[in-house]
Scaffold this motif. Sequence first.
Motif, PDB file in Angstrom:
ATOM      1  N   VAL A 125       0.818  -1.219   0.000  1.00  0.00           N
ATOM      2  CA  VAL A 125       0.000   0.000   0.000  1.00  0.00           C
ATOM      3  C   VAL A 125       0.858   1.278   0.000  1.00  0.00           C
ATOM      4  O   VAL A 125       0.567   2.211  -0.753  1.00  0.00           O
ATOM      5  CB  VAL A 125      -0.994  -0.026   1.188  1.00  0.00           C
ATOM      6  N   GLU A 158       0.663   4.360  -2.728  1.00  0.00           N
ATOM      7  CA  GLU A 158       0.502   5.766  -2.358  1.00  0.00           C
ATOM      8  C   GLU A 158       1.635   6.613  -2.917  1.00  0.00           C
ATOM      9  O   GLU A 158       1.427   7.755  -3.327  1.00  0.00           O
ATOM     10  CB  GLU A 158       0.432   5.894  -0.828  1.00  0.00           C
ATOM     11  N   PRO A 182      -5.475  11.312  -6.224  1.00  0.00           N
ATOM     12  CA  PRO A 182      -5.866  10.765  -4.918  1.00  0.00           C
ATOM     13  C   PRO A 182      -5.520   9.284  -4.808  1.00  0.00           C
ATOM     14  O   PRO A 182      -5.613   8.546  -5.793  1.00  0.00           O
ATOM     15  CB  PRO A 182      -7.384  10.976  -4.875  1.00  0.00           C
ATOM     16  N   TYR A 183      -5.131   8.877  -3.591  1.00  0.00           N
ATOM     17  CA  TYR A 183      -4.730   7.481  -3.361  1.00  0.00           C
ATOM     18  C   TYR A 183      -5.765   6.501  -3.898  1.00  0.00           C
ATOM     19  O   TYR A 183      -5.440   5.489  -4.500  1.00  0.00           O
ATOM     20  CB  TYR A 183      -4.549   7.220  -1.867  1.00  0.00           C
ATOM     21  N   MET A 184      -7.040   6.833  -3.653  1.00  0.00           N
ATOM     22  CA  MET A 184      -8.108   5.889  -4.001  1.00  0.00           C
ATOM     23  C   MET A 184      -8.096   5.557  -5.488  1.00  0.00           C
ATOM     24  O   MET A 184      -8.324   4.414  -5.875  1.00  0.00           O
ATOM     25  CB  MET A 184      -9.459   6.494  -3.604  1.00  0.00           C
ATOM     26  N   ARG A 185      -7.847   6.577  -6.320  1.00  0.00           N
ATOM     27  CA  ARG A 185      -7.922   6.358  -7.765  1.00  0.00           C
ATOM     28  C   ARG A 185      -6.844   5.380  -8.229  1.00  0.00           C
ATOM     29  O   ARG A 185      -7.072   4.546  -9.111  1.00  0.00           O
ATOM     30  CB  ARG A 185      -7.778   7.697  -8.501  1.00  0.00           C
ATOM     31  N   TYR A 239      -5.328   3.174  -6.213  1.00  0.00           N
ATOM     32  CA  TYR A 239      -5.623   1.910  -5.535  1.00  0.00           C
ATOM     33  C   TYR A 239      -6.651   1.111  -6.339  1.00  0.00           C
ATOM     34  O   TYR A 239      -6.540  -0.111  -6.481  1.00  0.00           O
ATOM     35  CB  TYR A 239      -6.156   2.237  -4.146  1.00  0.00           C
ATOM     36  N   GLU A 240      -7.645   1.817  -6.891  1.00  0.00           N
ATOM     37  CA  GLU A 240      -8.649   1.158  -7.730  1.00  0.00           C
ATOM     38  C   GLU A 240      -7.984   0.460  -8.912  1.00  0.00           C
ATOM     39  O   GLU A 240      -8.300  -0.675  -9.242  1.00  0.00           O
ATOM     40  CB  GLU A 240      -9.650   2.187  -8.272  1.00  0.00           C
ATOM     41  N   THR A 297      -6.008  -2.647  -7.865  1.00  0.00           N
ATOM     42  CA  THR A 297      -6.822  -3.810  -7.514  1.00  0.00           C
ATOM     43  C   THR A 297      -7.554  -4.370  -8.731  1.00  0.00           C
ATOM     44  O   THR A 297      -7.942  -5.522  -8.743  1.00  0.00           O
ATOM     45  CB  THR A 297      -7.877  -3.466  -6.438  1.00  0.00           C
ATOM     46  N   GLU A 299     -11.923  12.484  -2.468  1.00  0.00           N
ATOM     47  CA  GLU A 299     -11.882  11.255  -3.264  1.00  0.00           C
ATOM     48  C   GLU A 299     -11.405  10.103  -2.402  1.00  0.00           C
ATOM     49  O   GLU A 299     -10.288   9.656  -2.507  1.00  0.00           O
ATOM     50  CB  GLU A 299     -10.989  11.454  -4.477  1.00  0.00           C
ATOM     51  N   GLU A 300     -12.263   9.678  -1.513  1.00  0.00           N
ATOM     52  CA  GLU A 300     -11.884   8.590  -0.618  1.00  0.00           C
ATOM     53  C   GLU A 300     -12.791   7.386  -0.762  1.00  0.00           C
ATOM     54  O   GLU A 300     -12.634   6.411  -0.061  1.00  0.00           O
ATOM     55  CB  GLU A 300     -11.926   9.083   0.837  1.00  0.00           C
ATOM     56  N   ALA A 359     -14.222   2.078  -6.177  1.00  0.00           N
ATOM     57  CA  ALA A 359     -14.599   0.698  -6.456  1.00  0.00           C
ATOM     58  C   ALA A 359     -13.326  -0.094  -6.659  1.00  0.00           C
ATOM     59  O   ALA A 359     -12.525   0.237  -7.524  1.00  0.00           O
ATOM     60  CB  ALA A 359     -15.465   0.631  -7.704  1.00  0.00           C
ATOM     61  N   ILE A 360     -13.118  -1.128  -5.842  1.00  0.00           N
ATOM     62  CA  ILE A 360     -11.907  -1.923  -6.010  1.00  0.00           C
ATOM     63  C   ILE A 360     -12.267  -3.306  -6.526  1.00  0.00           C
ATOM     64  O   ILE A 360     -13.417  -3.723  -6.482  1.00  0.00           O
ATOM     65  CB  ILE A 360     -11.100  -2.020  -4.707  1.00  0.00           C
ATOM     66  N   TYR A 361     -11.253  -4.005  -7.019  1.00  0.00           N
ATOM     67  CA  TYR A 361     -11.407  -5.283  -7.711  1.00  0.00           C
ATOM     68  C   TYR A 361     -12.311  -5.101  -8.927  1.00  0.00           C
ATOM     69  O   TYR A 361     -12.625  -3.972  -9.304  1.00  0.00           O
ATOM     70  CB  TYR A 361     -11.922  -6.378  -6.769  1.00  0.00           C
ATOM     71  N   TYR A 414     -11.196   4.376   1.160  1.00  0.00           N
ATOM     72  CA  TYR A 414      -9.798   4.017   0.995  1.00  0.00           C
ATOM     73  C   TYR A 414      -9.298   3.287   2.235  1.00  0.00           C
ATOM     74  O   TYR A 414      -9.338   3.821   3.343  1.00  0.00           O
ATOM     75  CB  TYR A 414      -8.946   5.262   0.730  1.00  0.00           C
ATOM     76  N   LEU A 415      -8.856   2.067   2.056  1.00  0.00           N
ATOM     77  CA  LEU A 415      -8.354   1.209   3.136  1.00  0.00           C
ATOM     78  C   LEU A 415      -9.363   1.067   4.270  1.00  0.00           C
ATOM     79  O   LEU A 415      -8.990   0.833   5.419  1.00  0.00           O
ATOM     80  CB  LEU A 415      -7.023   1.738   3.678  1.00  0.00           C
TER      81      LEU A 415
END
Lengths: 231, 664
Positions: free
Chosen positions: A69, A73, A82-85, A87-88, A91, B164-165, B168-170, B180-181
Amino acid sequence: MADAAAIPDEAEVRARWGAFQWNEDSKAKRDAILSRYPAGREQSASIPLLDLAQRQVGAETQTQGWLPVPVIEFVAREIGVPYMRVYEVATFYTMFNLAPVGRFHVQVCGTTPCMLRGSDDVLAACKNKGLIKGKTTPDGLFTLTEVECMGNCSSAPMVQINDDNYEDLDYDRTIAILETLANGGTPKPGTQEPGRHTVEPKGGPTSLTAMVTENHDYRGEWNVASQGADA
Amino acid sequence: MPKVKVDGVEIEVPQGATVLQACELAGKEIPRFCYHERLSIAGNCRMCLVEVKPGPPKPQASCALPAAENQEIFTNTPMVKHAREGIMEFLLINHPLDCPICDQGGECDLQDQSVAYGRGHSRYDENKRAVTEKYMGPIVKTVMTRCIQCTRCIRFAEEVAGVEEIGAIYRGENMQITSYLEEAVTSELSGNVVDLCPVGALTSKPYAFEARPWELRKTLSIDVMDAVGTNIRLDSRGRQVLRCVPRVNDDVNEEWASDKTRHAVDGLVRKRLDRPYVRRDGKLHPATWDEAFAAIAAVDHGGSVAAVAGDLVDCETMFAAKALLKQFGSSLLEGRQTGMDYDTSSLAAVNFNTTIARTEEADAILLIGTNLRWEAPLVNTRIRKAIKKGAKVFAIGPETDLTYKVEWLGADLSVLGNLPERLTDVFGKAAKPMVIVGGGALKGAHGAALALADTLGLVKDGWNGFNVVHMAASRMGGLMLGYAQKAGIAATYDAKLVYFLGADECDFANFRGVKVYVGHHGDKGAHHADIILPGASYAEKSGTFVNIEGRVQRGERAVFPPGDAREDWTIFRALSETLGHTLPFDTLDELRAAMALDCPELATLGLKTFAWNSPSLGTTAQGVLEGYPIKDFYLTNAICRASPTMQRCSAELVHGESFAEAAE
């Protein structure tokens, strides 16, 4: 996602990877990747940079590499997203490993064409060499994953190990490849069928036979053939 | 303006409208899950399928298809019905049949639409997919197995909240919506995803398993947690307000509400003052109304009487207190509890003149000493919209995350006298420039900010770009009723008798007279009071509030105040009789009529505009802003401080405490 590897314990991972930085080699590659996209479109570099980071992690850990992770980041900060984008993205693609893998990531295709052509034997060979689906061998060499179609159906069954494909496998050939890798050797990538180069038909070509030895222009014949059919 | 035919009826639709919007204009209801008019178009639920000619002979997702000239749209053909039934069957494959234990039951889009398009039985024999719960913070409860992946929450977080937290994952069958996490979403607007969620995947955590929608009494009201005047609906059962949800008002809050607006309501049943108290020998003792009134009547004040309005009071309460003071010849009224003493000779100079809705039109914005994200979250979302249209934002003050890109000009207010060229360049070219002054800068820079109206050309025909953001729901109404002294609150320190109308934020040590607290919560004000008269909170009275832009709005009573507590104006009416100066109104209507005479702007509801005449104040700005007035968004008034939900939000989101999830 019952069979997905759990994302590893965060405190430990952060302690190990929190200070991740590009090495000299990756830095040059990073610059080359970023130069492909116009300013303000750095997000487009998500996938190549994640791949670069995974390879660097692989080099540092003597494995195929994975994406802790903090490294995800780090990539997000690199491109100001953003981290989320990021991370998506990490995954979404199965080529990004979210948990550590071994030196060789053995991805056996189990989809219908490979299954019909004997992927069960390939998996049996892996099993007899001590590989367990979703796990890494105790010596840290092999991680086994069963995957869906990799597009090598005409030379099925196949297995992808790190960046190379090994095709036309059976039980013995699979054992041989795994043993070569375990002994530090480099097996020949591609088809394992003697006399076969790529995915040409077995027993010689059945179509475009005139092209075997030299280039041949079929275009004139097409017209003749179609006229003949009409007549 | 394309002309289209919807089910044979020809209508004209605006340029750029989608087929779905065209159908709505024609009065056809199109089922949908992912489409939401205030979010971008995703087109992934496929529920809004219609048949369109000309086009391929297959159903089309109407939300993502632009309406074109001479299009023929069919919304009720067998093909459309069959296609939607197919989509519904797919959606229900993995959706659990747990409606009886689902909090969304009764107000669930999926439930409603399955009545129209559900097959009534399932052809699916495999195991259903299950997804683990995700932690999203103290406001949002998740049951992710119910999720149909419409991505409304993701789009809201990204586009409206600016945080932006959520993502959609996987992928494919394994796709999961998560923060996020699985950390808490750090947005003050996170509660809105609960309303947006068309199924029961995201539900309200504080309201979990409290009530069913059909057993709630719905009352239209106005929020008092900030000065925006969010239009809300209070849902109550028996004597308790169980939840608060926003109403649609495009001029004020669109259809959003901050987490404080939504979830402070559980503070309405805690720490309440439900009987009068009188202080004897240094301790507060329960008393009857007569005893409390007698104690007030015994104060020999000789006309030295003052009233301090709190942040949450309505105009009616303030007017009743004003009328009572007038009987004794006093007009010592003040509402700015923290000691502000800005000039109020012109209300336009302390008003949000641009109006909240038109903030979206601005193309250059300067924020002076305001953390809008906490002071007025729903004005902040408007600025995000303006930025999307190309506006540029500058800010003076300590740097903080406002959810958008800001060019910071430092925390020193003196920069107002010498604005950098990059700012004057942008404002010079701007057609609709805007300055927003926050409470932090009103003290040192009000005059300098007013001077910008001329130097930056803020005021022109059809546009007034000078704005002040207040933080108290009572502020604009109070200023209109005269709750402002030249010296600020210091003018009331020497009064022999002071009425505190729910005032909890002032420094009580400064007051030398007898302190009478008229309010609803046992907070700071009640602790320091000599006499406590229990009043009604905003949910327990019909009250008029004026928001930052001068919009007069009225809320209705949802429940009754607890115990002996009474509506505030009736307390003053009864007290006046004991004091021998009976107030000339016996009903709320009579009070409102008297108030309208006193302050004609309050006679009617709606937006009031104040004539622009800027008072001439000193134009030098001095001082460095150390911080913003609001230190903790979740604990700004007595109701929030009594609310366990707000305490939890504060601990977790402001102070960073982590809460282990209870094992389930």
